[in-house]
Design a protein around this motif. Structure first.
Motif, mmCIF file in Angstrom:
data_model
loop_
_atom_site.group_PDB
_atom_site.id
_atom_site.type_symbol
_atom_site.label_atom_id
_atom_site.label_comp_id
_atom_site.label_asym_id
_atom_site.label_seq_id
_atom_site.Cartn_x
_atom_site.Cartn_y
_atom_site.Cartn_z
ATOM 1 N N LEU A 108 0.845 -1.107 0.033
ATOM 2 C CA LEU A 108 0.056 -0.057 0.053
ATOM 3 C C LEU A 108 0.947 1.116 -0.034
ATOM 4 O O LEU A 108 1.527 1.370 0.936
ATOM 5 N N ALA B 61 1.068 5.538 -1.149
ATOM 6 C CA ALA B 61 0.213 6.652 -1.668
ATOM 7 C C ALA B 61 1.096 8.030 -1.536
ATOM 8 O O ALA B 61 1.825 8.091 -0.688
ATOM 9 N N LEU C 29 -6.406 6.729 -0.262
ATOM 10 C CA LEU C 29 -5.932 5.044 0.032
ATOM 11 C C LEU C 29 -6.517 4.898 1.504
ATOM 12 O O LEU C 29 -7.244 3.577 1.765
#
Length: 139
Positions: A5, A7, A15
């Motif tokens: 993950l 961003a 996100l």
């Protein structure tokens, strides 16, 4: 599955909201994230996340190394296409590695929706075989 993950600053809220909305799905997987993004997601959801450096300090490269070792199965990288990034070569390298190792990559909310639903339905189970056999780009 191992999921990264990432961003950019202007996309971190998006996100965090996305992971919060699909928290039940993400909770079934092993999560990895760059520094601040991982912290923000953990604070919002309580999910366990292995955190690396922030992107500009090498976090993108750390995740890229996991891709190169075929240890990453999907990437959610919410990019900001309207703001110049000082570490753009690292971002480009990460995207290139996803192509080399056939790692699904979502760079926006629309693709992320498709990827998370496919993940939940088992459509990425082929990654287990690819990881076990060290398959790279179909070879």
């Amino acid at each position: 599955m191992n999921i990264a993950l990432i961003a950019h600053d202007q996309k971190k809220n998006d996100l965090v909201q996305f992971v919060t909305a699909y928290q039940a799905i993400f909770a079934k997987h092993t999560l990895h994230a760059t520094g601040t993004t991982g912290l923000r997601i953990h604070e919002a959801t309580g999910l366990s996340i292995t955190r690396y450096q922030s992107g500009p300090l090498g976090g993108d490269q750390e995740i890229g190394a996991l891709i190169a070792k075929n240890q990453m199965d999907a990437i959610f990288f919410f990019r900001d296409p309207l703001t110049a990034q000082p570490h753009e070569p690292d971002v480009s390298a990460l995207v290139r590695l996803c192509d080399v190792y056939s790692i699904p990559l979502a760079t926006n909310m629309g693709t992320a929706e498709l990827l998370i639903r496919g993940l939940d339905e088992g459509l990425l189970d082929w990654r287990n075989i690819a990881r076990e056999k060290g398959v790279r780009n179909g070879k």
